[in-house]
Design a protein around this motif. Structure first.
Motif, short mmCIF file in Angstrom:
data_model
loop_
_atom_site.label_atom_id
_atom_site.label_comp_id
_atom_site.label_asym_id
_atom_site.label_seq_id
_atom_site.Cartn_x
_atom_site.Cartn_y
_atom_site.Cartn_z
N ASP A 114 0.80 -1.15 -0.17
CA ASP A 114 0.03 0.12 0.05
C ASP A 114 0.75 1.19 -0.07
O ASP A 114 0.58 2.28 -0.80
N TRP A 115 1.84 1.18 0.57
CA TRP A 115 3.09 2.35 0.77
C TRP A 115 3.54 2.51 -0.44
O TRP A 115 3.60 3.71 -0.77
N THR B 234 3.10 6.05 -2.51
CA THR B 234 4.17 7.19 -2.56
C THR B 234 4.70 6.91 -3.91
O THR B 234 5.61 7.78 -4.46
N GLN B 235 4.52 5.79 -4.76
CA GLN B 235 5.12 5.37 -6.01
C GLN B 235 6.77 5.25 -5.86
O GLN B 235 7.40 5.55 -6.87
N GLU B 236 7.09 5.05 -4.90
CA GLU B 236 8.52 4.63 -4.70
C GLU B 236 8.88 3.56 -5.18
O GLU B 236 8.03 2.59 -5.40
N HIS B 237 10.33 3.45 -5.79
CA HIS B 237 10.57 2.14 -6.21
C HIS B 237 10.75 0.94 -5.31
O HIS B 237 10.66 1.10 -4.03
N PRO B 238 10.49 -0.34 -5.80
CA PRO B 238 10.65 -1.49 -4.83
C PRO B 238 12.03 -1.22 -3.82
O PRO B 238 13.13 -1.00 -4.30
#
Length: 218
Positions: free
Chosen positions: A41-42, A46-50
């Motif tokens: 979900d985070w 946030t659309q952060e990379h893995p």
């Protein structure tokens, strides 16, 4: 900078690992939480990379299975280190089969955990005592050492088909089927589970879930 995610339902464990990572000059904890679902979900929010490495508790309290947790993380693009008390070899085996890079005991020195994160982040296999103990302690892991073709040949041969029929059924040469059975026997010997006869092979196949147990069998 190695981006680390910590997933454990014990806050004290996460805080300890986070502090250890922060003491290095090349690691940053980007996520710390209680479940794989919360991490994903985070990621969505946030659309952060893995994360470069996910350190995952073997057994979480949210009802998700080991296979579900590891598979979702690996599919999402992160290598996974199991951080566990390592006294459940069957569950550790399940995690390794699902794609985990290795296991580190919660009894390990914190420097060893940091070293494991470094190792996996750089694409190397994690080959430590905890990993070996978990595998060696679980006899059923021998099944995972058989190739797909070897499992197919063993399944049919142990079920009673003559080797020539097995070869025809699988569309391979008789010599290929025979070579596969020879390799299967060698691999079982190597893990301390010799199978010199066809009856022994049937027992091993049943133990490893390749052939259904006979009614009334133990």
């Amino acid at each position: 900078m190695i981006r680390v995610a910590l997933i454990d339902d014990h806050e004290s464990v996460r805080l300890g690992l986070e502090a250890a990572c922060s003491r290095t000059d090349h690691m940053r904890v980007v996520f710390s939480g209680e479940s794989v679902a919360a991490y994903l979900d985070w990621r969505t929010l946030t659309q952060e990379h893995p994360a470069d490495v996910v350190v995952l508790d073997l057994m979480l309290g949210d009802g998700a299975t080991v296979t579900e947790n590891v598979s979702r993380l690996v599919h999402d693009g992160s290598p996974v280190i199991i951080h566990s008390v390592a006294d459940r070899p069957a569950a550790v085996r399940e995690a390794l089969v699902a794609g985990a890079a290795g296991v580190v005991s919660k009894a390990s020195r914190i420097d060893d955990v940091i070293g494991a994160i470094d190792t996996v982040a750089h694409g190397h296999a994690l080959d430590n005592v905890e990993w070996a103990s978990a595998v060696d302690g679980d006899r059923a892991f021998a099944d995972a050492q058989l190739s797909s073709r070897e499992r197919d040949v063993l399944r049919l041969y142990a079920a009673g088909l003559p080797l020539k029929t097995v070869a025809e059924r699988l569309g391979v040469a008789y010599s290929t089927a025979k070579e596969n059975i020879t390799r299967v026997r060698v691999k079982y010997v190597e893990v301390g589970r010799p199978a010199p006869t066809k009856v022994d092979l049937l027992r091993r196949a049943m133990e490893d879930g390749l052939v259904a147990e006979e009614p009334g069998g133990s």
